[in-house]
Every structure is written in C-alpha cells, then in structure tokens.
Design a protein around this motif. Sequence first.
Motif, PDB file in Angstrom:
ATOM      1  N   ILE A  66       0.758  -1.246   0.038  1.00 43.38           N
ATOM      2  CA  ILE A  66       0.121   0.113  -0.062  1.00 43.38           C
ATOM      3  C   ILE A  66       0.787   1.376  -0.098  1.00 43.38           C
ATOM      4  O   ILE A  66       0.526   2.131  -0.824  1.00 43.38           O
ATOM      5  CB  ILE A  66      -0.835   0.046   1.278  1.00 43.38           C
ATOM      6  CG1 ILE A  66      -1.594  -1.092   1.252  1.00 43.38           C
ATOM      7  CG2 ILE A  66      -1.958   1.209   1.170  1.00 43.38           C
ATOM      8  CD1 ILE A  66      -2.674  -1.451  -0.041  1.00 43.38           C
ATOM      9  N   VAL A  67       2.086   1.144   0.979  1.00 40.85           N
ATOM     10  CA  VAL A  67       2.878   2.404   0.915  1.00 40.85           C
ATOM     11  C   VAL A  67       3.529   2.571  -0.454  1.00 40.85           C
ATOM     12  O   VAL A  67       3.814   3.682  -0.854  1.00 40.85           O
ATOM     13  CB  VAL A  67       3.891   2.331   2.096  1.00 40.85           C
ATOM     14  CG1 VAL A  67       4.897   3.287   1.961  1.00 40.85           C
ATOM     15  CG2 VAL A  67       3.244   2.314   3.424  1.00 40.85           C
ATOM     16  N   ALA A  68       4.092   1.481  -0.971  1.00 44.53           N
ATOM     17  CA  ALA A  68       4.612   1.510  -2.532  1.00 44.53           C
ATOM     18  C   ALA A  68       3.593   2.064  -3.344  1.00 44.53           C
ATOM     19  O   ALA A  68       3.982   2.899  -4.318  1.00 44.53           O
ATOM     20  CB  ALA A  68       4.957   0.158  -2.932  1.00 44.53           C
ATOM     21  N   ALA A  69       2.355   1.805  -3.483  1.00 41.89           N
ATOM     22  CA  ALA A  69       1.616   2.344  -4.244  1.00 41.89           C
ATOM     23  C   ALA A  69       1.379   3.872  -4.040  1.00 41.89           C
ATOM     24  O   ALA A  69       1.244   4.537  -4.895  1.00 41.89           O
ATOM     25  CB  ALA A  69       0.080   1.774  -4.066  1.00 41.89           C
ATOM     26  N   GLN A  91      14.574  -0.408   2.550  1.00 44.81           N
ATOM     27  CA  GLN A  91      15.051  -0.793   1.369  1.00 44.81           C
ATOM     28  C   GLN A  91      13.895  -1.587   0.568  1.00 44.81           C
ATOM     29  O   GLN A  91      13.965  -1.629  -0.739  1.00 44.81           O
ATOM     30  CB  GLN A  91      16.481  -1.504   1.370  1.00 44.81           C
ATOM     31  CG  GLN A  91      17.611  -0.636   1.779  1.00 44.81           C
ATOM     32  CD  GLN A  91      18.856  -1.542   1.737  1.00 44.81           C
ATOM     33  OE1 GLN A  91      18.865  -2.730   1.475  1.00 44.81           O
ATOM     34  NE2 GLN A  91      20.073  -0.677   1.945  1.00 44.81           N
ATOM     35  N   GLY A  92      13.182  -2.268   1.306  1.00 44.27           N
ATOM     36  CA  GLY A  92      12.187  -3.236   0.638  1.00 44.27           C
ATOM     37  C   GLY A  92      11.008  -2.102   0.001  1.00 44.27           C
ATOM     38  O   GLY A  92      10.851  -2.446  -1.309  1.00 44.27           O
ATOM     39  N   ILE A  93      10.853  -1.224   0.433  1.00 43.47           N
ATOM     40  CA  ILE A  93       9.709  -0.386  -0.103  1.00 43.47           C
ATOM     41  C   ILE A  93      10.421   0.443  -1.315  1.00 43.47           C
ATOM     42  O   ILE A  93       9.847   0.774  -2.310  1.00 43.47           O
ATOM     43  CB  ILE A  93       8.965   0.751   0.764  1.00 43.47           C
ATOM     44  CG1 ILE A  93       7.900  -0.082   1.859  1.00 43.47           C
ATOM     45  CG2 ILE A  93       8.354   1.824   0.038  1.00 43.47           C
ATOM     46  CD1 ILE A  93       7.462   0.611   2.889  1.00 43.47           C
ATOM     47  N   GLY A  94      11.499   0.754  -1.082  1.00 43.80           N
ATOM     48  CA  GLY A  94      12.528   1.451  -2.141  1.00 43.80           C
ATOM     49  C   GLY A  94      12.399   0.612  -3.352  1.00 43.80           C
ATOM     50  O   GLY A  94      12.381   1.016  -4.441  1.00 43.80           O
ATOM     51  N   GLN A  95      12.626  -0.679  -3.227  1.00 51.90           N
ATOM     52  CA  GLN A  95      12.894  -1.548  -4.218  1.00 51.90           C
ATOM     53  C   GLN A  95      11.594  -1.767  -5.188  1.00 51.90           C
ATOM     54  O   GLN A  95      11.603  -1.829  -6.313  1.00 51.90           O
ATOM     55  CB  GLN A  95      13.436  -3.090  -3.441  1.00 51.90           C
ATOM     56  CG  GLN A  95      13.624  -3.987  -4.774  1.00 51.90           C
ATOM     57  CD  GLN A  95      14.212  -5.369  -4.139  1.00 51.90           C
ATOM     58  OE1 GLN A  95      14.611  -5.731  -3.052  1.00 51.90           O
ATOM     59  NE2 GLN A  95      14.453  -6.096  -5.108  1.00 51.90           N
ATOM     60  N   LEU A  96      10.354  -1.657  -4.367  1.00 52.70           N
ATOM     61  CA  LEU A  96       9.088  -1.701  -4.801  1.00 52.70           C
ATOM     62  C   LEU A  96       9.108  -0.559  -5.713  1.00 52.70           C
ATOM     63  O   LEU A  96       8.573  -0.749  -6.975  1.00 52.70           O
ATOM     64  CB  LEU A  96       8.061  -1.896  -3.894  1.00 52.70           C
ATOM     65  CG  LEU A  96       7.963  -3.250  -3.166  1.00 52.70           C
ATOM     66  CD1 LEU A  96       6.874  -3.118  -1.911  1.00 52.70           C
ATOM     67  CD2 LEU A  96       7.596  -4.491  -4.196  1.00 52.70           C
ATOM     68  N   ARG A 131       4.748  -8.310  -5.676  1.00 51.83           N
ATOM     69  CA  ARG A 131       3.917  -7.122  -5.394  1.00 51.83           C
ATOM     70  C   ARG A 131       4.149  -6.148  -6.288  1.00 51.83           C
ATOM     71  O   ARG A 131       3.131  -4.933  -6.708  1.00 51.83           O
ATOM     72  CB  ARG A 131       4.177  -6.731  -4.085  1.00 51.83           C
ATOM     73  CG  ARG A 131       3.654  -7.830  -3.035  1.00 51.83           C
ATOM     74  CD  ARG A 131       4.008  -7.178  -1.600  1.00 51.83           C
ATOM     75  NE  ARG A 131       5.641  -7.484  -1.579  1.00 51.83           N
ATOM     76  CZ  ARG A 131       6.193  -6.870  -0.390  1.00 51.83           C
ATOM     77  NH1 ARG A 131       5.645  -6.633   0.624  1.00 51.83           N
ATOM     78  NH2 ARG A 131       7.534  -6.990  -0.267  1.00 51.83           N
ATOM     79  N   VAL A 132       5.225  -6.015  -7.385  1.00 49.80           N
ATOM     80  CA  VAL A 132       5.358  -4.775  -8.055  1.00 49.80           C
ATOM     81  C   VAL A 132       4.183  -5.186  -9.328  1.00 49.80           C
ATOM     82  O   VAL A 132       3.528  -4.041  -9.599  1.00 49.80           O
ATOM     83  CB  VAL A 132       6.788  -5.163  -8.868  1.00 49.80           C
ATOM     84  CG1 VAL A 132       6.726  -4.182 -10.067  1.00 49.80           C
ATOM     85  CG2 VAL A 132       7.715  -4.701  -7.756  1.00 49.80           C
ATOM     86  N   LEU A 133       3.960  -6.304  -9.710  1.00 49.03           N
ATOM     87  CA  LEU A 133       2.909  -6.452 -10.642  1.00 49.03           C
ATOM     88  C   LEU A 133       1.573  -6.100 -10.157  1.00 49.03           C
ATOM     89  O   LEU A 133       0.783  -5.459 -10.867  1.00 49.03           O
ATOM     90  CB  LEU A 133       2.867  -7.950 -10.932  1.00 49.03           C
ATOM     91  CG  LEU A 133       1.725  -8.532 -11.869  1.00 49.03           C
ATOM     92  CD1 LEU A 133       1.743  -7.586 -13.132  1.00 49.03           C
ATOM     93  CD2 LEU A 133       1.627  -9.991 -12.083  1.00 49.03           C
ATOM     94  N   LEU A 134       1.329  -6.337  -8.992  1.00 49.46           N
ATOM     95  CA  LEU A 134      -0.238  -5.909  -8.449  1.00 49.46           C
ATOM     96  C   LEU A 134      -0.250  -4.569  -8.403  1.00 49.46           C
ATOM     97  O   LEU A 134      -1.371  -3.756  -8.733  1.00 49.46           O
ATOM     98  CB  LEU A 134      -0.150  -6.449  -6.987  1.00 49.46           C
ATOM     99  CG  LEU A 134       0.071  -7.999  -6.736  1.00 49.46           C
ATOM    100  CD1 LEU A 134      -0.210  -8.422  -5.564  1.00 49.46           C
ATOM    101  CD2 LEU A 134      -1.095  -8.746  -7.712  1.00 49.46           C
ATOM    102  N   VAL A 135       0.869  -3.747  -7.871  1.00 50.50           N
ATOM    103  CA  VAL A 135       0.701  -1.970  -7.882  1.00 50.50           C
ATOM    104  C   VAL A 135       0.644  -1.784  -9.290  1.00 50.50           C
ATOM    105  O   VAL A 135      -0.245  -0.817  -9.805  1.00 50.50           O
ATOM    106  CB  VAL A 135       2.006  -1.546  -7.126  1.00 50.50           C
ATOM    107  CG1 VAL A 135       1.943   0.039  -7.383  1.00 50.50           C
ATOM    108  CG2 VAL A 135       2.121  -1.897  -5.818  1.00 50.50           C
TER     109      VAL A 135
END
Length: 735
Positions: A66-69, A91-96, A131-135
């Motif tokens: 959700i944050v990545a979105a 870094q996890g969110i940064g990678q997304l 999750r990149v695909l889902l966003v």
Amino acid sequence: MMRQYELVERVRRYNPHVDEDLLDRAYVYAMKAHGAQKRASGDPYFSHPLEVAAILTDLKLDDATIVAAVLHDTIEDTDSTREEIDRLFGQGIGQLVEGLTKLKRLDLVSKRAIQAENFRKLLLAIADDVRVLLVKLADRLHNMRTLHFVPSDKQARIAQETLDIYAPLAGRMGMQNIRDELEDLAFRHLMPEASQMIKAKLDELREKNGQIIAQVERELRDEFSARGIEARVEGRQKQPYSVWRKMERKSIAFEQLSDIFGFRVVVKTTEDCYRAIGVVHTKWPNVPGRFKDYISTPKENDYQSLHTTVVGPGRQRVELQVRTSEMQDIARYGIAAHTLYKDGRVADRDVLVRESRAYQWLQRTIELLAEGDSPEEFLEHTKLELFRDQVFCFTPKGELIALPRGATPIDFAYAVHTDVGNSAVGAKINGRVAPLLSRLQNGDEVEIVRAIGQIPPAAWEHLAVTGKARSAIRRATRDAVRAQYTGLGRQIVMRAFVRAGKDYSEDGLKAALPRLARVSVDDVLAAVGRGEIFSGDVVKAVYPEVVDERKAVMPRPEGEPGWFPLPKAASLVFKVPDANGESSLNSIPIRGLRGDLPVRFTPNGGAVPGDRIVGILTPGEGITIYPIQSPDLIAFDDQPQRWLDVRWDIEEGHPELFPAKLMVTAINEPGTLGMIATLIGDTGANIDNISIHELSADFREMIIDIEVTDLKHLNGIITQLRAKPVVSKVERVNG
C-alpha cells in the motif's frame, strides 16, 4: 480525494495490526513531493496514487505494498530519489518503488523499443517481488478509468497497450476481475461503436431472459438443498469484450452465441464440487463435449473449477461453473490470493513458486531475458504466450505439459527441456509418427524422437509458437554458427603458424589475447573465421618477430591454360592444387554445404569435386568456394589475405550434390524442355532452377542450375546433352 485517516481505515478492515505511522508518513511525503502537479482531468496528481492504493486495499495487500502504491510515481515524476525512499521507508519499499519506475533517458530509436525495454525492466522487478505487478496493474486500472481525460491521440495507444500487455498479463496471473475491467475499458476506447452495440444487446437480453435466469437459480438451489449440499448460486453475464472476441474468433453473430448467461455455483469442499455437478447432470441433460475438469488439471494461472453446459428450462443452453470458496478467491484475485495475510505477513517468493502455477509461468518467462533477445523480441514473444489459450499434453511418463493453442511438437520438446528441443528430429503423437509441425490437441501424448549432434534448423524459429522455443532455437543457431566460425578460424590460424614455421599452442595464444583485444581464444578464432582478424596478425601477436606475410612477394602460377593468375602474395595462403585437384594436407577440407564449416559456393556457376578450387574469406559470411578458372576471382586480386588454401574432402559412401550451372542452346520445339529435364533427372542430378531466353524464333537459350556429385558426373551430363539432336550447344558457366 481520499483522506489520510480513510486510507488507514481501509487497511485496518482486513489487517488490525496496520502500521498507521508508516501509512501516515507515506501519505504526507507523497502529497508534498507531488505538490501542485495536476492530472489531465485537472485533479491534484496525488489523487492518482491514492486511488491505486485504494484498489489494492480491496485485494487485502500488506502495508508495504500500500505504501509503495502511494509512493509509486515519486521517483519518476518528482525530485525524490531511491536513496531518499530507502532512508525514510526502508530498502524493501524502495525496491518496490524502483521496480515501478520507468527507465529515463533511454537511448533507443523508437517508442516501441522504449515500451519493450520498460516492460522488460518491469518483469525483472516482478521476478524479485510479485507485489510490483499488483501495484502496476492497479496503476494501469486507474489510468484506464480516467483515460477519457487524456488527449485523444494518446488514448488509442494506451488502450492498445493495455489490451496487448496488461490485460493478458492480469489474466495469466489469474486476476480475472482486473482483466475483465481492463479489457472492457480498452474496448470502449478502441471500438466505441462495437462496445455500445454489444452493451445494448446484453441489456436487452438480460431484460428478456430475466425470468428464466431467476428460475434456473431457484431450481438449482432447491436441488442442492434437497441433497444436503450447501451452495451459493450466482447468475453471471459475459463481459462485452469477451462477447466481441468470441464473435470475432468464431465469425458468428451475436444471436448465435449460446453462453452469454451462465451460473456460478460455490460450495464448501472439492468433493461437493463433483457432487454438485452430478446433481446438475441428473436434472438436465448435458451438452456432449462441454464438460471440463479444471480441478484435477488446473490452468496455468491457477484457475480451478468444473465447467459444464446443460440444456435447461425452455430448451435453453445453460453454462455452469462449480468451485469452492477458495477457488473463487483465486479466480477473482489470482496471484494476489496467495499474498493475503497469513499470520500478519505476506507470502514470500519461495511460497509463491511452490503454490502458484501462475508465478511459475512468470519465472519461466523471466528466464527468457537471459537468452540474449532484444527487448522488442522479448516483448513480442511474451505477447504471443499471453494471448493464446492452452492445450494440455502428456509425456510418455504421464507428465502434464501446458502449451499455447496452436503449439507443435517443437514447442512441446522445448517445454520439456531445451536439450530435448535442440536434439529433436521427429515426434510420435499418441503412438503414431507425426510431422514436427502437427498442431497438438488436448490430451495428446507426445514422444520426441532425438538424435545426438542434431542442431535445430533456423527456420524452426518462425514455426514455433512459444517464446521459450523461439529463443532457444535462435540461441542454438547462433551457437552453431559461432562454432562453425571458430572451427574455420582454428584451421586458418593453425595453417598460418605452419607457414610461419612456428608452433601453435592455445597457451601461447592466451598470452597474446590483450594484443588482439579479445577475451578468449574462441573469440579470436571466431573473429578469424568471420574475417575480422587476419591470421597473420594472430601469428605476429604471439611471435612479434614474424614478418607480415601480406608484405611478402612470392611467385604465382601463371601460364597454364584456363587458369586465372593468382595475386603475388596469395601463394602464402593458397597452395595450387595438383593434377588431381588436391592441395597439400595443410589446406582446409571442404565437404559441402552441410559440413561443419561456414561454406557457400559462388552463385555464378558453383564448384564440384574434381574442380581445382580456391576459397575466398568473406567477413561475416565464411568461405566462398570458386573454381580456379572463375573470372570472378579478379575482384580479389588486391586482397591476398582473403585467399584460402582449400581442398575437397568427400566422404565415400555418402554422396552429396554440389552446384553447377549449364548454358544450353536448343531448338524451340514441343518436348525439348521435357527431354532435357528427363535426361538430367535420369542421371541422378537435380535441377534447381531454369531460366529460358529467346535467341531467335527457332532457338532458345536455357541457363540451368543443377546439382551433381562431382566433375565426372557433370561432364557425363554435358556429353549426353550434346548428343541430343535438339541441342545445339552446351557449355558450363563459370562466372
């Protein structure tokens, strides 16, 4: 625009342990980063990432997604950097977010190439974290919902891209709800009149058949309840684009469709699915050939269900799907169903690979990126696999292989293993020998016949359906060509060392690699075989004291009738054949077009065993063989470094045909051409091409491209042709 607290509450509905602080910080950061930016609709740009996040909350995704979105456009469209995102959100969110960022400043020649490279980057990011695909799908869905605000010249391009890539990708990931909406939104923009027409007909049909639909639902519930099966029955209607696609595929009118309305039966257990289908088939007769079991054999996007069509009330065909609640979730949300919260955490990639056939397909697709395809080729191959329906075939051991519809045993072989595909020479389908180009059908058992040392023909690339097969064929062809050039280069280099009176060793050549600007011995040899490096330069790199043989002046064989005078330096790289047409053992052996060297024959007359021959090295094409009497050799008089010492190396007991050209002058009367062709065929030669020119009313000149075993064979044909009364003159063409 959604408020800060509203976003938190949407997540809290399915995740009571929501990280409220993380969501709040992301909301504030993205709002400040986008500032006064506006969308085409005039709304604040920040409303877009919030809507994307809202779509993902319906899929019950974790806080990080959700944050990545919320942040997904910050790196691409604002001054934010990956380093800043990592520092503030991890870094996890940064990678997304990085995975969702399009490539900037691409040095590519076309928009198509840019699209392909961005798609390639996206899939690589998806391989690391699905999750990149889902966003990305949620992002595309909201963009399509607001596409009418975009300038009209861009609408068609974006809609077509959605139909080509994102909707099929959502389908392959099992996310049917998102796929349906993406397709219908794209359909509405690409073909508005067709979309409106089908929607109007569907509304009219729903109103007309409303009572029958209610009756079927009621009767099904009553039947299931009477047999103790707890079931939920839902009527459903095909989407407009799905209707259009079926009309196009089957070339039928709307009125001829029989499955526009259907029913979904949702039960508790897998056993109940089969019990329910038994109840349906007992109550109404089923339509033969319309029962499909996707529970025992799931689709590659993880879809599971039982499908059947029965003749229901009013003799109407009724299509039913029977599945469990869990199957229903996977049918709706696809791969997102595997990422639902499990003990407060999202499923990792290993779990997805183990549980999801859709993710396994995605991983196989990503493997194609390592095969050296250009981005555009990769995009094209991926689209091929996304669009096609499937057939399910079996190996002789019973292993299930899913392939696109229209696939052949070639695709099957590569789906089993690349080595199986590369060595395939034939196939058996259901125990019977069949061509490799046969189209496979559901349930076929396929056995691949293999041969050691086989190399797939380059033409297979255009016959294969799957991207994996095409990529593997192209790679095998590249490797085979490189091996040919390497083999040719090795022979040329070894003979160059002999001429220089020096010993050849790969260790010595390795030490000279820096001077040749190559990283391996094979690179050097392949470059020599392609004509990119002169063999004398290789010798000089290993032994600097050797004189450059291109500067040497040596006697040349002149004066012999019918022989072309060789360039003065050529005798160092070409040894004159003896009276039998043979050169020294230091010459390169030539076996023909199907040998292990990149060889071709001059198109102006060819060459046959028994001819005295010379080889000309053509950069990037290998050796071209000329008979020594060919006047075409004049063109290479000033390029002695390209002349090669070659000799025939014909394998006894395995005759091969070689090209030659005849010029025949014959009387113009009925039966002349047939007589000449029959004579040539009776000798065991092959006619490759004939061109006929009018010399006068009575005579025609024929240029005949033929294939013969050797010079004796060719001379015999010439002698027999000259003996025919209809033939005035026969000559062999050389250049």
